[in-house]
Design an enzyme around this catalytic site. Sequence first.
Site, mmCIF file in Angstrom:
data_model
loop_
_atom_site.group_PDB
_atom_site.id
_atom_site.type_symbol
_atom_site.label_atom_id
_atom_site.label_comp_id
_atom_site.label_asym_id
_atom_site.label_seq_id
_atom_site.Cartn_x
_atom_site.Cartn_y
_atom_site.Cartn_z
ATOM 1 N N ARG A 242 1.287 -1.331 0.236
ATOM 2 C CA ARG A 242 0.135 0.242 0.180
ATOM 3 C C ARG A 242 0.738 1.402 0.045
ATOM 4 N NH1 ARG A 242 -3.807 -2.269 -1.862
ATOM 5 N NH2 ARG A 242 -5.721 -3.332 -0.481
ATOM 6 N N HIS A 290 -0.168 0.763 -10.287
ATOM 7 C CA HIS A 290 -1.091 -0.001 -9.633
ATOM 8 C C HIS A 290 -1.802 -1.474 -10.261
ATOM 9 C CE1 HIS A 290 -3.383 0.074 -5.286
ATOM 10 N NE2 HIS A 290 -3.011 -1.468 -5.743
#
Length: 327
Positions: A242, A290
């Site tokens: 993250r 991502h």
Amino acid sequence: MPDARPPESQPPDALPFVDLVCLSQQFDLKAMFTRAFARQAPWVRLLAPDEVRDPAGVGFAFAHDPAPDAFERFPNLRLICSWGAGVDGLLGHPGLPPGLPIKRMTDPGQAEMMAAFAVFYVTGWQRRMFDYPAQQARREWRDLNWVTPAGFAVGVLGFGNMGRAVAAGIAGLGFPVTAWAGRAREEAGIRVLAGADGLARVLAESAAVINVLPLTPATAGILDAAAFAQMRDDAILIQIGRGAHVVEPDLIAALDAGRPALAALDVTSVEPLPAGSPLWSHPRVMLTPHVASEAHPEAVARSVAEGVRAVLEGRVPAGLVDRGRGY
């Protein structure tokens, strides 16, 4: 002719359909997943919030970044199914009802994608593949120095579903792998360390450090100046956890100082990455938007439907989140 549909497509006994309300302020989950649910679980009916005629009768939600007041209209929810494997956004939601079960995405294919992504960077760094484009531009034909997998230690931060898949994929290629998690053990031939000393050891010994930790209060900002100072000056950081795990100003300063040597970032603290971020142009950063792992819509539908079915049948859904641990 026997029914060839997967078991998830069969409706629970005596129940023709189940309403699943889609809660997201970023995406139209109903539009994105209606076809997949129609194929995998036609007994699940996706509804946008404004299509729900009896909010008190809805027991299941499919969520990704729901609005702050998203849960207020649905007082009798029995399960929230997350679109993704990470649930930090849901756990930090200001309107999340206390005690309401949350199911994260469970898809072996998603873990395999994550492992393949990590393998690309580990082998690329080990074989110095990222140096060849510059050599090609110079029209230089020269074999660059590289070490064997056996001499290239890899550290994996996090040993949940994703971490296990990453560690197994890399170890299967002959790399010595050490993981770091909340509990020390040996599992499936992988040595798992724990605690501050274990983290320091993994950071100091690894030529590649792969972060796949869940985001919790304990892991937020874990990759900071102190952590980077413990890494090798020939190491690569592969950041696929993250964005909030990394203190980005500390990382930029560390890269400028040469420790670590390279950072491969698939997640950042703000996404999309702002145009003014120095990470875009840093010579020691490789960026991807991502994309390390993404569940196929069919797999999402199967996972969510199985979670709903489990609750209806009085079973514990796979991937149920432990709120105390944060994942």
